[in-house]
Motif scaffolding. Structure first.
Motif, PDB file in Angstrom:
ATOM      1  N   UNK A  63      -9.435 -58.641  19.938  1.00 17.22           N
ATOM      2  CA  UNK A  63      -9.902 -58.094  18.660  1.00 17.22           C
ATOM      3  C   UNK A  63     -11.077 -57.146  18.874  1.00 17.22           C
ATOM      4  N   UNK A  64     -11.996 -57.525  19.748  1.00 21.23           N
ATOM      5  CA  UNK A  64     -13.149 -56.675  20.036  1.00 21.23           C
ATOM      6  C   UNK A  64     -12.716 -55.362  20.675  1.00 21.23           C
ATOM      7  N   UNK A  65     -11.782 -55.418  21.608  1.00 20.12           N
ATOM      8  CA  UNK A  65     -11.278 -54.192  22.248  1.00 20.12           C
ATOM      9  C   UNK A  65     -10.612 -53.286  21.215  1.00 20.12           C
ATOM     10  N   UNK A  66      -9.823 -53.884  20.321  1.00 21.86           N
ATOM     11  CA  UNK A  66      -9.187 -53.078  19.268  1.00 21.86           C
ATOM     12  C   UNK A  66     -10.227 -52.435  18.361  1.00 21.86           C
ATOM     13  N   UNK A  67     -11.281 -53.180  18.020  1.00 25.69           N
ATOM     14  CA  UNK A  67     -12.328 -52.625  17.170  1.00 25.69           C
ATOM     15  C   UNK A  67     -13.048 -51.476  17.864  1.00 25.69           C
TER      16      UNK A  67
END
Length: 98
Positions: A63-67
């Motif tokens: 999720x952090x990478x996508x954000x």
């Protein structure tokens, strides 16, 4: 500034800014943690994946990478990438449950 006037430029404004930053950080962290827990529960229901903190850390990492990717590529491109990825995942889920 509208509430406390010129005092916002001094120590009071500095303290308010610090409190606002911490409130934002803790709010995002709580939302991300609860979201990872819900995603992990959904995966457990669908696939039998175990519910534990290691899986949730991987979900938080993804999720952090996508954000970061979305924010780094700009709003118009980032949202477009995420929307297209979401549609592909939705079609894959739909086809897999037919």
């Amino acid at each position: 500034t509208p509430l406390i006037g010129n005092k916002s430029k001094g120590p009071i404004g500095y303290i308010v800014d610090i409190i606002a930053v911490f409130a934002t950080i803790f709010g995002v962290a709580a939302s991300l943690g609860l979201g990872a827990s819900q995603i992990n529960s959904g995966f457990h229901y669908l696939t039998g994946m175990p519910i534990n903190y290691k899986v949730q850390l991987v979900i938080i990492g993804i999720t952090t990478i996508l954000f970061i990717t979305s924010a780094g590529t700009g709003v118009s491109k980032g949202i477009k990438y995420l929307s297209n990825a979401n549609m592909v995942l939705a079609v894959i889920l739909f086809v897999s449950f037919l």
